[in-house]
Every structure is written in C-alpha cells, then in structure tokens.
Design a protein around this motif. Structure first.
Motif, PDB file in Angstrom:
ATOM      1  N   LEU A 160       0.860  -1.186   0.000  1.00 53.71           N
ATOM      2  CA  LEU A 160       0.000   0.000   0.000  1.00 53.71           C
ATOM      3  C   LEU A 160       0.895   1.235   0.000  1.00 53.71           C
ATOM      4  N   LEU A 161       0.670   2.109  -0.975  1.00 57.14           N
ATOM      5  CA  LEU A 161       1.417   3.353  -1.116  1.00 57.14           C
ATOM      6  C   LEU A 161       0.450   4.529  -1.104  1.00 57.14           C
ATOM      7  N   LEU A 162       0.930   5.689  -0.679  1.00 52.89           N
ATOM      8  CA  LEU A 162       0.067   6.864  -0.713  1.00 52.89           C
ATOM      9  C   LEU A 162       0.876   8.130  -0.873  1.00 52.89           C
ATOM     10  N   THR A 182       6.526   8.082  -4.976  1.00 50.62           N
ATOM     11  CA  THR A 182       5.391   7.157  -4.961  1.00 50.62           C
ATOM     12  C   THR A 182       5.263   6.443  -6.298  1.00 50.62           C
ATOM     13  N   ALA A 183       5.380   7.198  -7.388  1.00 55.08           N
ATOM     14  CA  ALA A 183       5.273   6.612  -8.723  1.00 55.08           C
ATOM     15  C   ALA A 183       6.425   5.644  -8.998  1.00 55.08           C
ATOM     16  N   THR A 213       4.135  -7.554  -7.435  1.00 47.50           N
ATOM     17  CA  THR A 213       3.416  -7.238  -6.205  1.00 47.50           C
ATOM     18  C   THR A 213       2.131  -6.502  -6.552  1.00 47.50           C
ATOM     19  N   ALA A 214       1.045  -6.819  -5.874  1.00 45.61           N
ATOM     20  CA  ALA A 214      -0.204  -6.084  -6.057  1.00 45.61           C
ATOM     21  C   ALA A 214      -0.060  -4.705  -5.422  1.00 45.61           C
ATOM     22  N   VAL A 215      -0.304  -3.651  -6.200  1.00 45.18           N
ATOM     23  CA  VAL A 215      -0.104  -2.279  -5.738  1.00 45.18           C
ATOM     24  C   VAL A 215      -1.452  -1.644  -5.405  1.00 45.18           C
ATOM     25  N   ILE A 216      -1.622  -1.235  -4.139  1.00 47.13           N
ATOM     26  CA  ILE A 216      -2.797  -0.489  -3.706  1.00 47.13           C
ATOM     27  C   ILE A 216      -2.382   0.958  -3.541  1.00 47.13           C
ATOM     28  N   LEU A 217      -3.023   1.859  -4.262  1.00 43.61           N
ATOM     29  CA  LEU A 217      -2.747   3.286  -4.125  1.00 43.61           C
ATOM     30  C   LEU A 217      -3.836   3.907  -3.263  1.00 43.61           C
ATOM     31  N   LYS A 227      -0.863   5.049 -12.659  1.00 36.39           N
ATOM     32  CA  LYS A 227      -0.606   4.238 -13.856  1.00 36.39           C
ATOM     33  C   LYS A 227      -0.211   2.808 -13.496  1.00 36.39           C
ATOM     34  N   TYR A 228       0.337   2.625 -12.305  1.00 33.76           N
ATOM     35  CA  TYR A 228       0.883   1.324 -11.919  1.00 33.76           C
ATOM     36  C   TYR A 228       0.045   0.640 -10.836  1.00 33.76           C
ATOM     37  N   ALA A 229      -1.074   1.241 -10.475  1.00 36.57           N
ATOM     38  CA  ALA A 229      -1.889   0.696  -9.386  1.00 36.57           C
ATOM     39  C   ALA A 229      -2.780  -0.449  -9.871  1.00 36.57           C
ATOM     40  N   ASP A 230      -2.905  -1.469  -9.043  1.00 35.19           N
ATOM     41  CA  ASP A 230      -3.902  -2.512  -9.269  1.00 35.19           C
ATOM     42  C   ASP A 230      -5.241  -2.114  -8.654  1.00 35.19           C
ATOM     43  N   TYR A 231      -5.151  -1.360  -7.554  1.00 35.85           N
ATOM     44  CA  TYR A 231      -6.343  -0.860  -6.869  1.00 35.85           C
ATOM     45  C   TYR A 231      -6.081   0.570  -6.402  1.00 35.85           C
TER      46      TYR A 231
END
Length: 351
Positions: free
Chosen positions: A97-99, A109-110, A121-125, A139-143
């Motif tokens: 999880l990134l923010l 972050t990007a 890795t599944a990326v949660i923004l 652009k790179y988020a899965d969620y």
C-alpha cells in the motif's frame, strides 16, 4: 470564529462535475473500500501478506487484520523537501500500500509503484489524502481507494480495480444508524457555526458515536445515496482552488519562521497538488503546547497520527496539520499564522 474539525457540508455547483474517475465502486467509507480490496486480493491471488507504511492511521490496518493478512511495515521519514519511504525490495509481501501524503503528489510514490508492479506485487494506491491531486502512481496501481469525508462532509468512500473484474460482490448493505447519526451531527454543527444555536457538546457526541459504530462494523456497506448525489454536484473547482490558495499563503508565511522551530514538510506546492492540510514539523517540545494554544483560540489542527506503530517517531512527535480547506479564506489563514507567531514570541523566541 472556529476553524477546523469535522465538516458539516460541502460546496455544491449547479452542474455535474466530471472530476472523479470512472469505474469506482462506492462504499460507506475508506475502510469499507479497503476491506473489499483485501477480500479481492484473497480471492484472486490468494494473497496473505501486505507491506504498509508505519506512518498511517491504525484504522487502515484493520481491514487487512480482519482478513488474516500478515502485515509488515516500512518506515517513513521527513526529508528537507518532502517525506521519504524506506521501502525494501526484499519485503516478500504479496501486496503493498502506497500513498501520496497530505495531497502532495510525490515522484517517489510513482517510482515505488512501478518497481513493485514489475516485481509482480499487487499495488494499492491509497488516494484518501490525494483525492483531488493528480499522481503518476495511478498508472501502476492494481487498486485505488478513496474516502471523501476527508475533504468535506460525506458518507461515502470508493474503491477501483484497475486491471480485470472484481472477484467479490459490491457492497450492498445500508448502515442507517451510522448515516443518520453523522447527518444529525452535521446539522447541529451547521446551526452552531452559522447561527450560534445549540451546544458544541451535542454534535461532538454524535460524531464520536458514529465513529465508534464505524470502528466496530464497516464491512459490506454501500455509500449513502444522498452523499453520492452530492458528489455528482460537488463544486470541485472551488475545492481545488481554495485549498491551493490557502496552502500557498500558509507556505509563504511559514518560510519566514525559523526552520529549527517549525517548518513545512513539503517545500513547495506542485501544479497538480491539492493539499488536504499544510503539514508542518514542529520542534518536539513545542508541538503540543502550540496545538493547545491554537485550540484555545478556536483553531483545531489535527496530528497525523497518534500511533504506536513505530518507524516514524520524528513525525509522530512533531507533525501538526494546519487547516487550509475550502471552508475558509485568506483571513482565516492569516489568523492561523498570527497565532503561531504569537505563541513563538510569547515563549521567548525572536522571529
């Protein structure tokens, strides 16, 4: 004049806005949206672990705890111009999880989102603090996940899955007790602020009770229909411009103060930044007395976050979030800064 604390409404326009992204699943809250994402990660990837920032609200961890995820935390540190994440590439987690903190879009972050995406890795923004900002990380988020009550009164959050179909159903239950409690609290606060009617304790109690309800039960609830209608007509142009103007005024004045006493966590406001607050780092022993001085004068600046997570001690001990939202204009911002200068001078500091 009281500044800050819970919202009691939002600015509306006569025309529908097209600000928010398509494909959102609307939920009661950001926590409900995170729970939906956690469930989807379990169903689609059989995910069991997640890498999360140590500098965050404890409530963000709760959906993953309830879904049985193992949680590993990465550190967050204040650097001279912005916050820095200490993300290690060998974390071994299924998701991260990134923010972008406080609505300030960070190139870091990007970069991190892209690297994690390439590793599988599944990326949660988490866009809770940056709902009105523009970030390359999406652009790179899965969620991605939202909580609109951070920017104005709302009983709505949202989640988006960027790749593929959801493996779990939409939230479809209504939490009438929570919604009616928050709506009543907002009505009482509006009467108190705008007409001087009623007692402050009444709406504070109702807001608190509603929050306790959400703490206990947030899974599977849909957004309030009235909040969704308000979202459609939210005056996003006003929200964006007012927050940017207020934050710019605060930043200009903060630069005139000794950095060893108080300094902005972000050195500039980018073209696509829409601040949630203007966060500052205050000398450790001054943070709580300064905050109390502001409260005594009707300015309610929150601390992000009081936490026992560790890994971000300098931030926990020194951060203060200066109010800069759309409810206020330049006069309120100047008063906020005047109170800060008065406090420093009263405590023997020569400015």
């Amino acid at each position: 004049m009281e500044t800050g604390s819970e919202f009691w409404g939002l600015p509306l326009s006569e025309k529908e806005n097209s600000f928010f992204p398509g494909g959102l699943r609307y939920t009661l809250s950001g926590r409900t949206a995170l729970d939906m994402i956690a469930a989807d990660l379990r169903a689609e990837r059989n995910a069991e672990s997640i890498y999360m920032p140590a500098y965050c609200c404890d409530s963000m961890l709760e959906p993953f705890k309830r879904r049985g995820f193992k949680i590993r935390l990465y550190g967050v540190e204040p650097f001279p111009r912005e916050l820095h994440r200490r993300v290690f590439s060998d974390h071994g987690c299924d998701a991260i999880l990134l923010l972008d903190y406080f609505g300030f879009a960070s190139e870091e972050t990007a970069v991190l989102a892209r690297a994690e995406k390439l590793r599988g890795t599944a990326v949660i923004l988490d866009c809770v603090q940056s709902a009105f900002s523009q970030t390359e990380a999406v652009k790179y988020a899965d969620y991605s996940v939202y909580s609109f009550r951070k920017f104005f009164f709302s009983c709505a959050g949202a989640a988006k899955k960027h790749c593929g179909a959801w493996c779990v159903p939409e939230a479809n239950r209504q939490n009438g007790e929570y919604i009616s409690g928050r709506r009543r609290a907002a009505e009482l606060k509006a009467a108190y602020i705008e007409k001087g009617e009623g007692e402050k304790s009444g709406f504070l109690r109702l807001f608190g009770e509603a929050e306790e309800l959400l703490d206990e039960d947030f899974e599977g609830y849909a957004a309030e229909e009235k909040s969704l209608e308000e979202l459609r007509y939210a005056d996003t142009e006003l929200i964006v411009s007012r927050r940017r103007e207020n934050a710019a005024l605060l930043l200009k004045e903060l630069r005139r103060l000794p950095a060893e006493l108080i300094r902005p966590l972000y050195a500039e406001i980018g073209e696509t930044d829409v601040p949630l607050f203007m966060p500052v780092l205050v000398k450790k022993e001054l943070r709580q007395p300064l905050r109390q001085h502001l409260i005594n004068n009707g300015v309610y600046c929150p601390v992000h976050w009081p936490s026992e997570l560790g890994g971000a001690d300098r931030l926990y001990d020194g951060e203060l979030s200066l109010v800069c939202d759309q409810r206020y204009g330049a006069e309120a911002m100047r008063r906020e800064m005047t109170l800060i200068r008065e406090f420093l001078e009263d405590n023997g500091y020569i400015l």
